[in-house]
Design an enzyme around this catalytic site. Structure first.
Site, PDB file in Angstrom:
ATOM      1  N   HIS A 159       6.577   8.782  -1.271  1.00  0.00           N
ATOM      2  CA  HIS A 159       6.695   7.332  -1.045  1.00  0.00           C
ATOM      3  C   HIS A 159       6.152   6.525  -2.218  1.00  0.00           C
ATOM      4  CE1 HIS A 159       7.806   7.331   3.341  1.00  0.00           C
ATOM      5  NE2 HIS A 159       7.489   8.594   3.148  1.00  0.00           N
ATOM      6  N   ASP A 204       4.280   0.189  -8.158  1.00  0.00           N
ATOM      7  CA  ASP A 204       4.510   0.376  -6.726  1.00  0.00           C
ATOM      8  C   ASP A 204       5.734   1.258  -6.532  1.00  0.00           C
ATOM      9  OD1 ASP A 204       4.177   0.001  -3.989  1.00  0.00           O
ATOM     10  OD2 ASP A 204       3.877  -2.160  -4.179  1.00  0.00           O
TER      11      ASP A 204
HETATM   12  O1  F6P Z   1       2.249   3.906   0.239  1.00  0.00           O
HETATM   13  C1  F6P Z   1       1.613   5.067   0.560  1.00  0.00           C
HETATM   14  C2  F6P Z   1       0.832   4.996   1.854  1.00  0.00           C
HETATM   15  O2  F6P Z   1       0.256   6.254   2.131  1.00  0.00           O
HETATM   16  C3  F6P Z   1       1.683   4.564   3.032  1.00  0.00           C
HETATM   17  O3  F6P Z   1       2.415   5.604   3.569  1.00  0.00           O
HETATM   18  C4  F6P Z   1       0.660   3.972   3.948  1.00  0.00           C
HETATM   19  O4  F6P Z   1       1.199   3.054   4.843  1.00  0.00           O
HETATM   20  C5  F6P Z   1      -0.293   3.304   2.998  1.00  0.00           C
HETATM   21  O5  F6P Z   1      -0.206   4.034   1.797  1.00  0.00           O
HETATM   22  C6  F6P Z   1      -1.704   3.232   3.564  1.00  0.00           C
HETATM   23  O6  F6P Z   1      -2.331   4.435   3.399  1.00  0.00           O
HETATM   24  P1  F6P Z   1      -3.481   5.080   4.271  1.00  0.00           P
HETATM   25  O7  F6P Z   1      -2.821   6.088   5.155  1.00  0.00           O
HETATM   26  O8  F6P Z   1      -4.363   5.708   3.246  1.00  0.00           O
HETATM   27  O9  F6P Z   1      -4.156   3.997   5.052  1.00  0.00           O
END
Ligand code: F6P
Length: 467
Positions: free
Chosen positions: A162, A374
């Site tokens: 992602h 990003d």
């Molecule tokens: O963008 C990557 C990501 O892991 C997303 O999948 C997630 O919503 C966001 O960062 C927040 O991450 P965490 O799981 O560390 O709160």
């Protein structure tokens, strides 16, 4: 009806949150596009989701939630510190985001990363049967595809990153680069947000993991891996439904009055919505807005900046430092430029509920999406669709370094998010842009976003994986 070939999703987070309802603990479906996009595929096939519940310690026993089998993975407090806060978010996260902060390489974090990945692979193997499809998500779980293939050679394995996959020169710093690449190469398809990410991955595999092949197809130890871009999107229908509801329209109107009205006329609302993360460029955005006011081109009589900062990863040192810095800067700008009844920056450190967020989007004249790097940035896409049927369109100011710039570059005002003067100049353009040009650009943006929603994204990936 459950079909024979099931889908197993493996992601760091489960699609459910533990909440208290009428004094009792219950599971509630997490908000967000990924969960709603995958839900139909999971329910259709009687599939499972393997993930972490978000708190340390022994995981609850597997259970069924809205027709999806949920298999929580246990992660100890020490693993949360070393696997999650450490290797995932203080090594990989900055490394994969152009090293905008210095990645920390600690051997004491690597082994917990391996251990937790093995726990996820074993949990996935316990759910899967030969012929099933397993879809592994994101940077926390890059070793899972190869670990799972070793246990279960007869499942189709997909991996989707992602976040960005970094250029070779940066990825090369990672002491465990070969292990990470070999981990992902266990998949049949490695999916990325952009073609550049897919190319970076292929180049790294050829250089450091004895793979051969092209930018899009790799051979590794007799196994073929497709490396391809699958740009993620949003649940367009859900956003449209919310923003055209009376509740959201009324609330947007109320917000406009609260933020934008002044004694005579209205102020332009500039909005930022980000996790409080150093990759999002919040501090440079604030400095650019300060510069705009300092130059005197605009004052708090014509414009206001609204910044929503969603708390995130607060146990990681860099995040706490960023918060302190952003809050100091906000205070400085308000102290210097605010007037009675006209605050320069409205700062909200909180998670807005979905409808409130939609109302903020709808009320905003300018959306500032200026990350330093990003993977995609779905706020940009949500903002565009949130303007559906709205007479006052809006302008998207978008970082060149967000994956979304590949699709939205035509209608957005693209900026270098590191360039304070350039960003201030673009804010000026966005505030003074003639309405006809705002409308024209919004038309282009809407057409671009509507080409694909998150369901199309999931369908496209799974089709490719199963063919
Ligand atoms: O963008 C990557 C990501 O892991 C997303 O999948 C997630 O919503 C966001 O960062 C927040 O991450 P965490 O799981 O560390 O709160």
């Amino acid at each position: 009806m459950a079909s024979k070939n099931r889908l197993i999703v493996v992601a760091n987070r489960l699609p459910v949150n533990r909440v208290k309802k009428k004094g009792r603990l219950a599971w509630e479906t997490s908000p967000g596009g990924l969960v709603s996009a995958l839900k139909p595929f999971l329910t259709e096939t009687g599939g499972s989701w393997v993930g972490w519940g978000g708190s340390p310690g022994k995981a609850p026993t597997p259970f069924t939630h809205e027709n999806i089998q949920i298999r929580p993975v246990s992660v100890t407090a020490e693993q949360v510190e070393k696997f999650y806060a450490g290797f995932s978010n203080a090594t990989l996260w900055p490394l994969y985001h152009d090293c905008v902060r210095t990645p920390q390489f600690h051997r004491r974090w690597w082994w917990p990363y391996v251990d937790v990945n093995r726990q996820f692979a074993e949990a996935a193997a316990a759910e899967a049967k030969p012929g099933d499809t397993v879809w592994v998500h994101d940077y926390q779980l890059q070793l899972v595809p190869a670990m799972l293939r070793e246990i279960m050679p007869d499942v189709r394995i997909g991996f989707f990153l992602h976040i960005p996959f970094p250029p070779l020169e940066l990825f090369a710093q990672l002491p465990w680069r070969r292990e990470i690449l070999t981990g992902i190469l266990g998949a049949d398809i490695a999916g990325f947000q952009t073609p550049q990410g897919a190319r970076n991955f292929s180049a790294a595999c050829k250089r450091y993991a004895e793979a051969s092949g092209t930018d899009t197809k790799l051979e590794h130890r007799g196994h073929t891996v497709v490396s391809k871009a699958f740009p993620i999107s949003i649940d367009i229908e859900n956003v449209e439904q919310a923003v055209t509801s009376k509740e959201v329209i009324d609330r947007a109107e109320e917000l406009r009055k609260d933020f934008a009205s002044k004694r005579a006329g209205e102020r332009k609302i500039l909005l930022g919505v980000d996790r409080l993360d150093y990759t999002k460029g919040i501090e440079i955005r604030l400095r650019a807005y300060e510069e705009l006011l300092r130059r005197g081109a605009h004052t708090v009589d014509d414009c206001v900046l609204v910044q929503v900062a969603v708390p995130s990863r607060e146990t990681v040192g860099e995040y706490a430092e960023l918060r302190a810095f952003v809050e100091r800067l906000t205070g400085r700008i308000n102290g210097e430029y605010g007037q009675a009844g006209r605050t320069a920056v409205h700062y909200f450190r909180r998670n807005l509920d979905y409808k409130e967020l939609m109302a903020f989007y709808r009320a905003a004249d300018v959306m500032l999406v200026t990350p330093l790097r990003d993977g995609m940035n779905l706020v940009a896409k949500e903002y565009v669709i949130a303007k559906t049927g709205e007479e006052r369109a809006g302008t998207l100011v978008l970082s060149e370094f967000a994956g979304a710039a590949n699709e939205l570059g035509g209608g957005a005002l693209l900026v270098n998010p590191h360039d304070v003067d350039g960003l201030a100049a673009t804010m000026d353009v966005s505030i003074t842009m003639p309405e006809s040009e705002v409308q024209r650009r919004m038309g282009l943006l809407q057409r671009a976003v509507r080409k694909n929603d998150v369901y199309g994204w999931a369908h496209g990936f799974l089709e490719a994986l199963r063919s």
